[in-house]
Structure formats: structure tokens, C-alpha cells
Design a protein around this motif. Structure first.
Motif, PDB file in Angstrom:
ATOM      1  N   PRO A   1       0.428  -1.518  -0.006  1.00 42.84           N
ATOM      2  CA  PRO A   1       0.130   0.066   0.247  1.00 42.84           C
ATOM      3  C   PRO A   1       0.518   1.368  -0.078  1.00 42.84           C
ATOM      4  CG  PRO A   1      -0.917  -1.288   1.406  1.00 42.84           C
ATOM      5  CD  PRO A   1       0.811  -2.045   1.019  1.00 42.84           C
ATOM      6  N   GLY A   2       2.101   1.208   0.890  1.00 44.70           N
ATOM      7  CA  GLY A   2       2.752   2.401   1.002  1.00 44.70           C
ATOM      8  C   GLY A   2       3.429   2.740  -0.764  1.00 44.70           C
ATOM      9  N   ALA A   3       3.726   1.150  -1.680  1.00 39.38           N
ATOM     10  CA  ALA A   3       3.821   1.542  -2.679  1.00 39.38           C
ATOM     11  C   ALA A   3       3.518   2.652  -3.747  1.00 39.38           C
ATOM     12  CB  ALA A   3       4.910   0.532  -3.101  1.00 39.38           C
ATOM     13  N   LEU A   4       1.853   1.812  -3.434  1.00 40.40           N
ATOM     14  CA  LEU A   4       0.584   2.723  -4.016  1.00 40.40           C
ATOM     15  C   LEU A   4       0.813   3.884  -3.969  1.00 40.40           C
ATOM     16  CD1 LEU A   4      -2.021   0.465  -3.348  1.00 40.40           C
ATOM     17  CD2 LEU A   4      -0.401  -0.791  -4.987  1.00 40.40           C
ATOM     18  N   VAL A   5       1.508   4.444  -2.792  1.00 45.27           N
ATOM     19  CA  VAL A   5       0.722   5.861  -2.990  1.00 45.27           C
ATOM     20  C   VAL A   5       2.453   6.267  -3.344  1.00 45.27           C
ATOM     21  CG1 VAL A   5       0.543   7.786  -0.890  1.00 45.27           C
ATOM     22  CG2 VAL A   5      -0.204   6.063  -0.641  1.00 45.27           C
ATOM     23  N   ALA A   6       3.252   5.722  -3.418  1.00 43.44           N
ATOM     24  CA  ALA A   6       4.121   6.373  -4.089  1.00 43.44           C
ATOM     25  C   ALA A   6       4.449   6.707  -4.864  1.00 43.44           C
ATOM     26  CB  ALA A   6       5.719   5.809  -3.009  1.00 43.44           C
ATOM     27  N   ALA A   7       3.983   5.025  -5.721  1.00 43.25           N
ATOM     28  CA  ALA A   7       3.542   5.298  -7.333  1.00 43.25           C
ATOM     29  C   ALA A   7       2.748   6.293  -7.955  1.00 43.25           C
ATOM     30  CB  ALA A   7       3.095   4.024  -7.724  1.00 43.25           C
ATOM     31  N   ALA A   8       1.572   6.896  -7.056  1.00 42.40           N
ATOM     32  CA  ALA A   8       1.011   7.484  -7.176  1.00 42.40           C
ATOM     33  C   ALA A   8       1.368   9.013  -7.039  1.00 42.40           C
ATOM     34  CB  ALA A   8      -0.687   7.668  -6.296  1.00 42.40           C
ATOM     35  N   PHE A   9       1.548   9.199  -6.586  1.00 44.04           N
ATOM     36  CA  PHE A   9       2.696  10.963  -6.189  1.00 44.04           C
ATOM     37  C   PHE A   9       3.017  11.251  -7.392  1.00 44.04           C
ATOM     38  CE2 PHE A   9       4.312  10.288  -2.083  1.00 44.04           C
ATOM     39  CZ  PHE A   9       5.976  10.072  -2.373  1.00 44.04           C
ATOM     40  N   ILE A  10       3.782   9.982  -7.279  1.00 43.08           N
ATOM     41  CA  ILE A  10       5.216  10.316  -8.330  1.00 43.08           C
ATOM     42  C   ILE A  10       4.951  10.605  -9.969  1.00 43.08           C
ATOM     43  CG2 ILE A  10       7.819   9.865  -8.921  1.00 43.08           C
ATOM     44  CD1 ILE A  10       7.688  10.907  -6.142  1.00 43.08           C
ATOM     45  N   GLY A  11       4.250  11.476 -10.615  1.00 47.51           N
ATOM     46  CA  GLY A  11       4.122  11.000 -11.569  1.00 47.51           C
ATOM     47  C   GLY A  11       3.897  12.466 -12.715  1.00 47.51           C
ATOM     48  N   PRO A  12       3.698  12.237 -13.477  1.00 47.32           N
ATOM     49  CA  PRO A  12       4.792  13.642 -14.760  1.00 47.32           C
ATOM     50  C   PRO A  12       4.428  15.356 -14.263  1.00 47.32           C
ATOM     51  CG  PRO A  12       3.337  11.936 -15.903  1.00 47.32           C
ATOM     52  CD  PRO A  12       3.090  11.661 -14.170  1.00 47.32           C
ATOM     53  N   GLY A  13       3.332  15.554 -13.064  1.00 45.58           N
ATOM     54  CA  GLY A  13       3.018  16.474 -12.835  1.00 45.58           C
ATOM     55  C   GLY A  13       4.272  16.916 -11.911  1.00 45.58           C
ATOM     56  N   THR A  14       4.465  15.421 -10.633  1.00 46.33           N
ATOM     57  CA  THR A  14       6.132  15.920 -10.130  1.00 46.33           C
ATOM     58  C   THR A  14       7.307  16.189 -10.313  1.00 46.33           C
ATOM     59  OG1 THR A  14       4.137  14.289  -7.981  1.00 46.33           O
ATOM     60  CG2 THR A  14       6.495  14.692  -7.827  1.00 46.33           C
ATOM     61  N   VAL A  15       6.612  15.079 -11.641  1.00 48.30           N
ATOM     62  CA  VAL A  15       8.026  15.268 -12.240  1.00 48.30           C
ATOM     63  C   VAL A  15       8.290  16.202 -12.987  1.00 48.30           C
ATOM     64  CG1 VAL A  15       9.818  14.056 -14.333  1.00 48.30           C
ATOM     65  CG2 VAL A  15       8.271  13.055 -12.738  1.00 48.30           C
ATOM     66  N   ILE A  16       7.056  16.940 -13.640  1.00 52.19           N
ATOM     67  CA  ILE A  16       8.201  18.595 -14.289  1.00 52.19           C
ATOM     68  C   ILE A  16       7.938  19.742 -13.298  1.00 52.19           C
ATOM     69  CG2 ILE A  16       6.235  20.268 -15.622  1.00 52.19           C
ATOM     70  CD1 ILE A  16       4.795  18.101 -16.658  1.00 52.19           C
ATOM     71  N   THR A  17       7.179  19.311 -11.514  1.00 46.97           N
ATOM     72  CA  THR A  17       7.557  20.654 -10.948  1.00 46.97           C
ATOM     73  C   THR A  17       8.566  20.678 -10.012  1.00 46.97           C
ATOM     74  OG1 THR A  17       5.150  20.078 -10.536  1.00 46.97           O
ATOM     75  CG2 THR A  17       6.342  21.540  -8.930  1.00 46.97           C
ATOM     76  N   ALA A  18       9.166  19.383 -10.646  1.00 46.24           N
ATOM     77  CA  ALA A  18      10.861  19.510  -9.515  1.00 46.24           C
ATOM     78  C   ALA A  18      11.513  19.523 -10.897  1.00 46.24           C
ATOM     79  CB  ALA A  18      10.981  17.810  -9.195  1.00 46.24           C
ATOM     80  N   SER A  19      11.256  19.292 -12.175  1.00 47.55           N
ATOM     81  CA  SER A  19      11.997  19.266 -13.782  1.00 47.55           C
ATOM     82  C   SER A  19      12.642  21.062 -13.416  1.00 47.55           C
ATOM     83  CB  SER A  19      12.385  19.362 -14.591  1.00 47.55           C
ATOM     84  OG  SER A  19      12.362  17.349 -14.589  1.00 47.55           O
ATOM     85  N   LEU A  20      11.464  21.851 -12.747  1.00 41.07           N
ATOM     86  CA  LEU A  20      11.095  23.062 -13.180  1.00 41.07           C
ATOM     87  C   LEU A  20      11.800  24.219 -12.431  1.00 41.07           C
ATOM     88  CD1 LEU A  20       7.812  24.075 -15.567  1.00 41.07           C
ATOM     89  CD2 LEU A  20      10.225  23.954 -16.151  1.00 41.07           C
ATOM     90  N   ALA A  21      11.296  23.204 -11.015  1.00 41.01           N
ATOM     91  CA  ALA A  21      12.295  23.484 -10.054  1.00 41.01           C
ATOM     92  C   ALA A  21      13.838  24.529  -9.942  1.00 41.01           C
ATOM     93  CB  ALA A  21      11.535  23.011  -8.724  1.00 41.01           C
ATOM     94  N   GLY A  22      14.256  22.806  -9.864  1.00 37.31           N
ATOM     95  CA  GLY A  22      15.654  22.729 -10.298  1.00 37.31           C
ATOM     96  C   GLY A  22      16.476  23.457 -11.280  1.00 37.31           C
TER      97      GLY A  22
END
Length: 404
Positions: free
Chosen positions: A8-29
Motif C-alpha cells: 500500500p505504501g508503494a501504491l501511494v508513492a507510485a501515485a504521487f510520483i507522476g508526470p506532474g511531480t516530475v515537471i514541477t521538480a524539473s522546473l524547480a531545479g
């Protein structure tokens, strides 16, 4: 811990590491270097606190949050308000966000194999249909353990891809740890900080976590296993986000190049760090997209089934129809390149209202005498209060953006 104790914890991690997170983190960096890494660390801590309360409710009551809403909110108006809010934020919201999940996975596949267009039937990209079909095959099995294993595999694939890219770009480790442990707020970075936290602390993961732990663990005596799963999986997801941010920081911060999406980051890495960096980033983006494309419909089905009193059997007709409708809408939006602005606006407003309401509801449930000695202790209530303040800030930002 044995691998069988994760899930279940891995399901949550899989859910919040989506394209939106990748894009947001990329732009922040790219825009602020390593300076905002502390925001991701902060978001991981907040997510740990919130998800732990959700999983505790799920295991002790043996019900998801939807069922707890039905059981504990006896006032018809209050219950109707919750049902409408959950439907708008989790079901309708995930339907439109699903288009972004599928687009992200498609960008990863396009980076690896090139574009796949089907102009004869008016599709700007054929990859979303393939990704959607893969998510369909995983969810249609109706086997909770198989779904868990598939998503654990995707989380591990993301870990290898994004952390591998991180090492290939040879980040400045002193600046990395400085940004992680010494909070600073560069000019103009406030909304980016809120966005970084908002991509990790999301309402539908609460429904997903509570329901999935209730299926996996049948007794409060097994609570420590669920908490251990949470303590490993959520920080691993946070580490992936940090790796993406640091990769963008080492590659683009202070340079003349700019990026507007994670796909730009993937293609721009090749001339700087070699073809393997591009491939690893593309693989990671694909894994992020397909993991979120699988968990978003699953979370919506759990939420709607629970709050409406429907069967939560993964093979039941109502459960399958719920996640199938969300998956089909996402494929349609992504394949045709549509931008349903008004629906996204509604989902953003509903999410902005739902997060603090759900945090307050979970906080209240965790202090009810019916939880016995599993209810919140004093220090847990202090931490829950901090999470409530965070959720109110995220809510305000979401509503301001929606009505601006």
C-alpha cells in the motif's frame, strides 16, 4: 521487512510520483537550482504523518475513508456535501488529470522509440492508447497483490532511472545537502514551493491508502507492518523527486538553456551527459506516467465505492466501471490533445476545498474513543495540526489559482 510486507505504501508513492511531480521538480531545479530541496523534504514528512493516520484508520476500522464518511457523518446535509466534494475532486478530477498521466508516459515512450501518430483516425499520438491498455490489463486482473507487485516494480524502475540520471549528471553534493537542510526562499519561488508540496500531499492518496491497507492487513496487531511499509515507501518516493530536481539543477540552473516540460529535460540531457542520461530520464518519465495512470483510477474506484456503499471487490461491476470510465476519459483527452479547461478548473477548486476537509476529518477520526489505544497521542496531534496548516496553505493556493 520481507518484500511481501510492502504494498500500500508503494501504491501511494507510485501515485504521487507522476508526470506532474516530475515537471514541477524539473522546473524547480532549472529555475532555482538546489535551493528548494528542503520543500520536498518537508513534503515527505507531511505526507508520512497524514498517510500514517489514514492507514491507521483503515486497519483499525477495516474500512476505507469512504465507508468511514458514511458511518460517521449522520447529518444528511454534511454527508451530501462530502459525497459531492469527493465526487468532484477525486472522480471528476482524476478523470482529467488522467490525461496528463497518460501524456507523461507517452512522452517517455516517444523519447525511447519515437513518435507514434495515427492521422488516419485523427489521433495526434497513439502512445496513450498503448499506455492506457497496459493500465487496463493491470487493473482488470482484480488481483490486489498482482497490482501491488506491478506498481512496486514501477517504483523501483523510477528509482533506478531517476537516481541513475542524478549520478550521471554529477551534481554538486555540497550544494545538494545545503539546499536540503538549510531552507531558503529565492525571489519568486513561493508558488513553486507550494506546488512541490502539493504534488506530494494529495487527497486521493488518503482514500487509496486506507482502503488498500484494510484489504492487505486484517488485524490492528499488524499495524507495525503497515507503518514500516509507509516509512520506507514514502521517503523513497521523495528521494525520486529530489533526484529529478537535482538533475535539472545540475544540468540547467545558471545556463542559457530553459525547459518547459520533463520531455525537454530528457532530450536536452543527451548533448550534455550522453545518450544514457536521456534514455534513463525517458524510462523514468514512462514509469511515472503509467504508475499514476494505474493508481488514479484505482483510488477513484475505492473512494466512490466506499462513499456510495458499493462493493469494493476489485472484480465487481461497479468497481471496474468506475476505474474504466476514468481510464477511457484520460485516453480520449491525451490521444486527441484536448485541454478541458473548465473541468480542470472545477477539479482544482474541489481539490482545494477537499484537502483540508479530509485532513480535519481524519484528525477527528484518529481522536475518537472508538479507536481505543490506537487513537492519536499528544505528539501526533501536534504533528496533525502542522499538517492542517500545510493543507490550508495548499488549499488557499489552489483556490487563488482557480479564481485568478
Amino acid at each position: 521487512m520481507k518484500l511481501s510486507q510492502f504494498g500500500p505504501g508503494a501504491l501511494v508513492a507510485a501515485a504521487f510520483i507522476g508526470p506532474g511531480t516530475v515537471i514541477t521538480a524539473s522546473l524547480a531545479g532549472a529555475n532555482y537550482g538546489y535551493a528548494l530541496l528542503w520543500a520536498l523534504l518537508f513534503s515527505v514528512v507531511a505526507c508520512l504523518i497524514l498517510q500514517e493516520m489514514a492507514l491507521r484508520i483503515g486497519i483499525v476500522t477495516q474500512q476505507g475513508l469512504g465507508e468511514n464518511i458514511r458511518a460517521n457523518l449522520t447529518n444528511p446535509l454534511t454527508r451530501a456535501f462530502f459525497i459531492a466534494l469527493v465526487f468532484a475532486a477525486v472522480v471528476i478530477g482524476n478523470s482529467v488529470y488522467q490525461g496528463g498521466n497518460l501524456s507523461g508516459a507517452s512522452m517517455g515512450l516517444a523519447g525511447l522509440f519515437g513518435e507514434l501518430t495515427w492521422p488516419a483516425i485523427g489521433l495526434t499520438s497513439g502512445w496513450p492508447i498503448i499506455v492506457g491498455g497496459t493500465a487496463f490489463a493491470v487493473l482488470w486482473t482484480g488481483n490486489a497483490r498482482f497490482i501491488e507487485k506491478a506498481l512496486i516494480g514501477l517504483v523501483l524502475l523510477m528509482s533506478l532511472s531517476f537516481i541513475g540520471t542524478f549520478f550521471l549528471t554529477q551534481p554538486d553534493l555540497s550544494r545538494f545537502f545545503s539546499g536540503l537542510l538549510l531552507p531558503s526562499l529565492p525571489t519568486g519561488a513561493t508558488l513553486t514551493v507550494v506546488a512541490l508540496i502539493g504534488t506530494t500531499v494529495v487527497p486521493y492518496n488518503l482514500f487509496l491508502h486506507a482502503s488498500s491497507v484494510a484489504k492487505k492487513w486484517r488485524s490492528p496487531a499488524q499495524l507495525k507492518q503497515a507503518q514500516a511499509d509507509n516509512l520506507v515507501s514514502i521517503p523513497l518516493g521523495g528521494l525520486i523527486s529530489m533526484a529529478v530536481l537535482a538533475t535539472a539543477a545540475s544540468a540547467f540552473f545558471g545556463s542559457q538553456q530553459s525547459i518547459t516540460s520533463a520531455a525537454d529535460l530528457a532530450t536536452s540531457l543527451e548533448p550534455l551527459f550522453g545518450v544514457w542520461a536521456q534514455y534513463l530520464m525517458a524510462i523514468g518519465l514512462f514509469a511515472a506516467g503509467i504508475s499514476s495512470a494505474s493508481t488514479a483510477p484505482l483510488a477513484s474506484a475505492y473512494a466512490l465505492s466506499g462513499i456510495m456503499g458499493w462493493s469494493k471487490n476489485l472484480k465487481s461491476r461497479s468497481f471496474r466501471l468506475t476505474w474504466l470510465a476514468i481510464l477511457v476519459i484520460g485516453v480520449f483527452i491525451s490521444s486527441l490533445g484536448l485541454e478541458p479547461i473548465s473541468v480542470i478548473w472545477l477539479a482544482q477548486v474541489a481539490n482545494g476545498v477537499l484537502l483540508p476537509v479530509m485532513v480535519g476529518f481524519i484528525w477527528w477520526l484518529c481522536n475518537k474513543p472508538s479507536l481505543g489505544h490506537y487513537k492519536n497521542r499528544f505528539w501526533q496531534n501536534l504533528l496533525a495540526g502542522l499538517v492542517m496548516l500545510i493543507s490550508l496553505g495548499l488549499s488557499a493556493k489552489s483556490l487563488i489559482n482557480a479564481f485568478a
